[in-house]
Design a protein around this motif. Sequence first.
Motif, PDB file in Angstrom:
ATOM      1  N   MET A   1       0.817  -1.201   0.000  1.00 26.44           N
ATOM      2  CA  MET A   1       0.000   0.000   0.000  1.00 26.44           C
ATOM      3  C   MET A   1       0.853   1.255   0.000  1.00 26.44           C
ATOM      4  SD  MET A   1      -3.284  -0.776   0.479  1.00 26.44           S
ATOM      5  CE  MET A   1      -4.412  -0.701   1.841  1.00 26.44           C
ATOM      6  N   LEU A   2       2.031   1.139   0.599  1.00 22.84           N
ATOM      7  CA  LEU A   2       2.896   2.309   0.625  1.00 22.84           C
ATOM      8  C   LEU A   2       3.657   2.376  -0.688  1.00 22.84           C
ATOM      9  CD1 LEU A   2       4.457   1.927   4.153  1.00 22.84           C
ATOM     10  CD2 LEU A   2       2.550   3.355   3.511  1.00 22.84           C
ATOM     11  N   ASP A   3       3.842   3.600  -1.164  1.00 26.10           N
ATOM     12  CA  ASP A   3       4.613   3.752  -2.391  1.00 26.10           C
ATOM     13  C   ASP A   3       6.101   3.670  -2.122  1.00 26.10           C
ATOM     14  OD1 ASP A   3       2.883   5.901  -4.776  1.00 26.10           O
ATOM     15  OD2 ASP A   3       2.517   3.883  -4.025  1.00 26.10           O
ATOM     16  N   PHE A   4       6.547   4.336  -1.076  1.00 32.00           N
ATOM     17  CA  PHE A   4       7.959   4.228  -0.737  1.00 32.00           C
ATOM     18  C   PHE A   4       8.152   4.620   0.710  1.00 32.00           C
ATOM     19  CE2 PHE A   4       9.007   8.650  -0.366  1.00 32.00           C
ATOM     20  CZ  PHE A   4       8.159   9.286  -1.227  1.00 32.00           C
ATOM     21  N   VAL A  14      21.257   8.545   1.732  1.00 31.63           N
ATOM     22  CA  VAL A  14      20.138   7.642   1.970  1.00 31.63           C
ATOM     23  C   VAL A  14      20.663   6.376   2.628  1.00 31.63           C
ATOM     24  CG1 VAL A  14      18.382   6.260   0.856  1.00 31.63           C
ATOM     25  CG2 VAL A  14      18.837   8.559   0.052  1.00 31.63           C
ATOM     26  N   LEU A  15      20.140   6.055   3.829  1.00 32.32           N
ATOM     27  CA  LEU A  15      20.628   4.885   4.539  1.00 32.32           C
ATOM     28  C   LEU A  15      19.910   3.622   4.089  1.00 32.32           C
ATOM     29  CD1 LEU A  15      20.807   6.352   8.125  1.00 32.32           C
ATOM     30  CD2 LEU A  15      22.607   6.110   6.466  1.00 32.32           C
ATOM     31  N   TRP A  16      18.601   3.752   3.884  1.00 29.96           N
ATOM     32  CA  TRP A  16      17.826   2.581   3.490  1.00 29.96           C
ATOM     33  C   TRP A  16      16.581   3.086   2.828  1.00 29.96           C
ATOM     34  CZ3 TRP A  16      12.947   0.793   4.747  1.00 29.96           C
ATOM     35  CH2 TRP A  16      12.675  -0.512   4.330  1.00 29.96           C
ATOM     36  N   CYS A  17      16.131   2.399   1.799  1.00 30.26           N
ATOM     37  CA  CYS A  17      14.890   2.830   1.180  1.00 30.26           C
ATOM     38  C   CYS A  17      14.113   1.611   0.714  1.00 30.26           C
ATOM     39  CB  CYS A  17      15.148   3.771   0.016  1.00 30.26           C
ATOM     40  SG  CYS A  17      16.042   2.992  -1.315  1.00 30.26           S
ATOM     41  N   PHE A  18      12.825   1.818   0.566  1.00 28.66           N
ATOM     42  CA  PHE A  18      11.953   0.746   0.140  1.00 28.66           C
ATOM     43  C   PHE A  18      11.019   1.321  -0.899  1.00 28.66           C
ATOM     44  CE2 PHE A  18       8.792  -2.454   0.180  1.00 28.66           C
ATOM     45  CZ  PHE A  18       7.564  -1.838   0.318  1.00 28.66           C
ATOM     46  N   GLN A  19      10.879   0.626  -1.992  1.00 27.27           N
ATOM     47  CA  GLN A  19       9.975   1.095  -3.028  1.00 27.27           C
ATOM     48  C   GLN A  19       8.899   0.041  -3.218  1.00 27.27           C
ATOM     49  OE1 GLN A  19      12.285   2.965  -5.805  1.00 27.27           O
ATOM     50  NE2 GLN A  19      10.613   3.959  -6.849  1.00 27.27           N
ATOM     51  N   GLY A  20       7.644   0.473  -3.146  1.00 28.67           N
ATOM     52  CA  GLY A  20       6.548  -0.483  -3.205  1.00 28.67           C
ATOM     53  C   GLY A  20       6.481  -1.173  -4.555  1.00 28.67           C
ATOM     54  N   ALA A  21       5.803  -2.281  -4.584  1.00 28.10           N
ATOM     55  CA  ALA A  21       5.686  -3.042  -5.826  1.00 28.10           C
ATOM     56  C   ALA A  21       4.904  -2.231  -6.842  1.00 28.10           C
ATOM     57  CB  ALA A  21       4.979  -4.362  -5.540  1.00 28.10           C
ATOM     58  N   GLY A  22       5.401  -2.218  -8.043  1.00 25.09           N
ATOM     59  CA  GLY A  22       4.667  -1.546  -9.099  1.00 25.09           C
ATOM     60  C   GLY A  22       4.900  -0.050  -9.180  1.00 25.09           C
ATOM     61  N   VAL A  23       5.762   0.464  -8.328  1.00 25.46           N
ATOM     62  CA  VAL A  23       6.039   1.901  -8.396  1.00 25.46           C
ATOM     63  C   VAL A  23       7.310   2.080  -9.206  1.00 25.46           C
ATOM     64  CG1 VAL A  23       6.582   3.931  -7.053  1.00 25.46           C
ATOM     65  CG2 VAL A  23       4.982   2.257  -6.180  1.00 25.46           C
ATOM     66  N   SER A  24       7.184   2.759 -10.309  1.00 24.35           N
ATOM     67  CA  SER A  24       8.331   2.824 -11.207  1.00 24.35           C
ATOM     68  C   SER A  24       9.135   4.096 -11.032  1.00 24.35           C
ATOM     69  CB  SER A  24       7.867   2.725 -12.652  1.00 24.35           C
ATOM     70  OG  SER A  24       6.907   3.747 -12.869  1.00 24.35           O
ATOM     71  N   GLU A  25       8.455   5.205 -10.708  1.00 22.93           N
ATOM     72  CA  GLU A  25       9.225   6.443 -10.710  1.00 22.93           C
ATOM     73  C   GLU A  25       9.995   6.591  -9.406  1.00 22.93           C
ATOM     74  OE1 GLU A  25       5.777   8.127 -11.693  1.00 22.93           O
ATOM     75  OE2 GLU A  25       5.216   8.911  -9.751  1.00 22.93           O
ATOM     76  N   SER A  26      11.092   7.265  -9.520  1.00 22.17           N
ATOM     77  CA  SER A  26      11.951   7.433  -8.354  1.00 22.17           C
ATOM     78  C   SER A  26      11.294   8.414  -7.391  1.00 22.17           C
ATOM     79  CB  SER A  26      13.297   7.973  -8.812  1.00 22.17           C
ATOM     80  OG  SER A  26      13.771   8.901  -7.882  1.00 22.17           O
ATOM     81  N   PHE A  27      11.562   8.235  -6.118  1.00 21.27           N
ATOM     82  CA  PHE A  27      10.943   9.105  -5.124  1.00 21.27           C
ATOM     83  C   PHE A  27      11.828  10.284  -4.761  1.00 21.27           C
ATOM     84  CE2 PHE A  27      13.783   7.660  -1.921  1.00 21.27           C
ATOM     85  CZ  PHE A  27      14.012   6.326  -2.195  1.00 21.27           C
ATOM     86  N   THR A  28      12.962  10.382  -5.424  1.00 21.35           N
ATOM     87  CA  THR A  28      13.887  11.457  -5.045  1.00 21.35           C
ATOM     88  C   THR A  28      13.242  12.825  -5.220  1.00 21.35           C
ATOM     89  OG1 THR A  28      15.506  10.028  -6.066  1.00 21.35           O
ATOM     90  CG2 THR A  28      16.288  12.121  -5.271  1.00 21.35           C
ATOM     91  N   VAL A  69      10.843   9.266   5.930  1.00 23.41           N
ATOM     92  CA  VAL A  69       9.775   9.769   5.059  1.00 23.41           C
ATOM     93  C   VAL A  69       9.003   8.582   4.496  1.00 23.41           C
ATOM     94  CG1 VAL A  69       9.237  11.071   2.995  1.00 23.41           C
ATOM     95  CG2 VAL A  69      11.139  11.758   4.399  1.00 23.41           C
ATOM     96  N   VAL A  70       7.665   8.687   4.521  1.00 22.18           N
ATOM     97  CA  VAL A  70       6.840   7.650   3.896  1.00 22.18           C
ATOM     98  C   VAL A  70       5.934   8.319   2.880  1.00 22.18           C
ATOM     99  CG1 VAL A  70       5.023   7.791   5.630  1.00 22.18           C
ATOM    100  CG2 VAL A  70       5.321   5.710   4.344  1.00 22.18           C
ATOM    101  N   GLY A  71       5.729   7.656   1.765  1.00 23.98           N
ATOM    102  CA  GLY A  71       4.876   8.234   0.725  1.00 23.98           C
ATOM    103  C   GLY A  71       3.832   7.236   0.279  1.00 23.98           C
ATOM    104  N   PHE A  72       2.615   7.715   0.088  1.00 22.87           N
ATOM    105  CA  PHE A  72       1.552   6.843  -0.400  1.00 22.87           C
ATOM    106  C   PHE A  72       0.597   7.687  -1.228  1.00 22.87           C
ATOM    107  CE2 PHE A  72      -1.276   8.500   2.851  1.00 22.87           C
ATOM    108  CZ  PHE A  72      -0.401   8.820   3.865  1.00 22.87           C
ATOM    109  N   GLN A  73      -0.268   7.028  -1.937  1.00 25.65           N
ATOM    110  CA  GLN A  73      -1.191   7.726  -2.811  1.00 25.65           C
ATOM    111  C   GLN A  73      -2.142   8.580  -1.995  1.00 25.65           C
ATOM    112  OE1 GLN A  73      -1.357   7.778  -6.180  1.00 25.65           O
ATOM    113  NE2 GLN A  73       0.585   6.687  -6.125  1.00 25.65           N
ATOM    114  N   LYS A  74      -2.416   9.764  -2.528  1.00 26.93           N
ATOM    115  CA  LYS A  74      -3.244  10.718  -1.771  1.00 26.93           C
ATOM    116  C   LYS A  74      -4.659  10.198  -1.564  1.00 26.93           C
ATOM    117  CE  LYS A  74      -3.870  14.698  -3.706  1.00 26.93           C
ATOM    118  NZ  LYS A  74      -3.652  16.059  -4.203  1.00 26.93           N
TER     119      LYS A  74
END
Lengths: 623, 265
Positions: A1-4, A14-28, A69-74
């Motif tokens: 559910m989380l994007d990153f 960046v120490l550690w990052c996680f990118q959700g499944a199916g998310v292609s664009e970078s979160f930078t 930082v956590v990012g998810f769909q609005k």
Amino acid sequence: MLDFFSIFSKGGIVLWCFQGAGVSESFTGPVNALIRSVILQERSGNNSFTHNALSLKYKLDNEFELVFVVGFQKILTLTYVDKFIDDVQLHFRDRYKNELEQRGALKFLLNNFEFGDDFHRLLREAEVSSKAKAPASMRNFNESEKSKKTVKSMIETKDGDKSKEQGGKKSKNAKKEGEKCKRLSIKQITKANGNEGLTQEEIIERNRAKFISKHKISVVLYSKSPKPQKPKGKVNRVWDMSGKSIGELDYSGTNGNNSSDAQNQDPDATAEPFLHLNLLHLQLIWNVHSVWFLCRAKKGGFGGMFGMLKGLVGSKNLTQEDMEPVLEKMRDHLIAKNVAAEISSQLCNSVAKKLEGKVMGTFTTVASTVKQALQDSLVQILQPKRRVDILRDVLEARSQRKPFVITFCGVNGVGKSTNLAKISYWLIENGFTVLIAACDTFRAGAVEQLRTHQRRLNSLHPLEKHGGQPAVQLFEKGYGKDAAGIAMEAIAFARNQVFDVVLIDTAGRMQDNGPLMTALAKLIAVNTPDLVLFVGEALVGNEAVDQLVKFNQALADHSKTDKPRLIDGIVLTKFDTIDDKVGAAISMTYITGQPIVFVGTGQTYSDLRSLNARAVVSALMKA
Amino acid sequence: MDEKIHLDLQDFSEEQFMESFLKEIQSEEAVFILGIFLALALVVLTVVFFGNFWGSSKARNAVLLLGLCDSGKTLLFTRLLLGKFVRTQTSITESSATYKSKDDRGGSWTLIDVPGHESLRVQIVEKHKAVARAVVFVVDSSIFQKDVRDVAEFLYSILTDNIVAKNAPTLVVACNKQDISMAKSAKLIQQQLEKEMNTLRLTRSAALSSQDGAVGGSVYLGKKGKDFEFSQLPNRVEFIECSARGSKDDGGADIDAIEKCLAKL
């Protein structure tokens, strides 16, 4: 559910990052936008931010200089995110405490922060817990309280007290039974109802016996439940001779004449347990204190005295409670210096967020740390976020053979026309030709005022210097015409006659005045000036916030494009009238995020300055 | 009675002692006083010597990494220190670490990565400018054309700072992101910067003074009357190309030129 999800140091690694499944664009990109607009603009009071379709939540760890930082769909409303971030932060800190406590920036680079498994586990727990709260199921009739009451008890009669009491006692009894075993059986209901046959006193006795047997309280205190007499309550203390005699006011044991009445009231039986209680109390206090001492000593790491001393001297973490009194004082201080009230509180919240959990150095007090942090953030706010060099931009426009257009807007009476004249004087001194467009077609004498300025400026700068052309010219079309139309014609005229700069003077208008704000927005949207300057006086207080917000709102609403032209810069006028109370500068830059381009310090042509952030902040923080 | 006599005897003996002491001093007067003076002189010399030594070792052993946002400073910082690739975000605070150059001859410096964001950079440069031995100015070569004015303005404000102008640290302009195909060469960047700084000399000196009367940086770069060139500066200036990311993500970065420059310091 989380994007990153990203964990990075404040230095940018960046120490550690996680990118959700199916998310292609970078979160930078979104994270950088978050950093720039929230953290660096001191708006970290609320910890969420939206960027296009993403919603970002973040948390700062000030002790180890980390950002989570956590990012998810609005469109998703995930309720577990706040708690999830806190959990992740605590977990990460505990797990990598040793690595993070090393000094220097190399600790972030040398160590490998493998956090994937823990993260997934925490994420699963958070998702499960958010689903687990099933709604409470309704009780059925047998379990409800209504079934325990008899019909008779619910009937209200005039002398219904007795029957109510009886019913009440029955229900209490029944309730107690019900508490013991969680279901009420029919047997017990009939038992309760069977009480009706006994007399009242017998019922009371039975209840009391049951109560005592159940709770096993020491009978000593309760044996005298029918107290012989209630204590008389407060007795008015009689002051003979208005208390002037010290001897009479002495209520110590030796002089017991006046107090013996009061003391005799207390039954002797309760005196002994009272004494006993006192001793117990003292012993308890002593135990608690000794335990507390030991705990503090243990925390210090060494034994006994050293631990406590270490806590006093250094390496203490800042908590919200420590900072609260200092921040209160700072907030009031800022408000006293004419910073708008809500901006002061937002600033103080942001400073608190930045300092929470930070380790203080040795011999620094909480107050000095907070003051230093507040000073740094104020200087940070006042620093321009973009390059401010009008002359360079005018040269650039000249090389592209188009005039550089500056528009002045603001409420009534802030000094637009005066400062316009000052700025044209400065530009002429530097060898540019200026066209003044009189788009204030409303105020009486506005056009004549500008004409007088033009004549004065021309007499100060003889014609020869500008290649035979007068340095300043006025473009006016009288009164009552449409301001946007005049502006457009002025710009076309300037392009034809090769003027370097066009200064557009508009009428002053209140931010609440709908039609006028629409007219201003239309002028700016149609003519797309290179610089939109908002002229505000330094004397304004909380009004500054309202003015700027409404002006920006109007400009955004009435523009047809999706990238509306908003206020690009601020002219702070009447700066010489305030001594120390320079808070308006902070309010205005905080609200818009735009730099203060000019500062007006008087009413003659040479009274034009640029802003010195450091000087303003030191005037602001001066006691 | 006995006590009294005892006391008298004591007084008498003390007097004698004092007299003999004074006599001794007077006899060895010259040597004694000379000894004292020598000791004092030695102490003063040591203090002065150590003061100088400490002063010089405190000053100027830092290399600042400056540049606009997104020019690649943090990645360059990591590459210089450890040679590995990390993902980076916009820096909020400065990072500093000790850098040992690969040659044996080169010394060790404190490498300081200064955030590029406009609201932070001024304060942080203020803190560290006095100890700067060299300034590595990182430029994003691929979007240089768009940013040339911002780059020049930042460079100008650093070079005209009073303390920096006095110390004249070595300036290394690192044209980063050469791995992108549209990147400009170092020579082109140098020419464009010189032109821009020429214009800035005019406009910045004509800028308004600040409200408390202080006029910023009265340092005039280069020679009056002639177009600005970096060779006119008292600092040693070098333009080099580099790529912190490298042609492949895990491949070695092309930062040998920078390392050579730093070794020469």
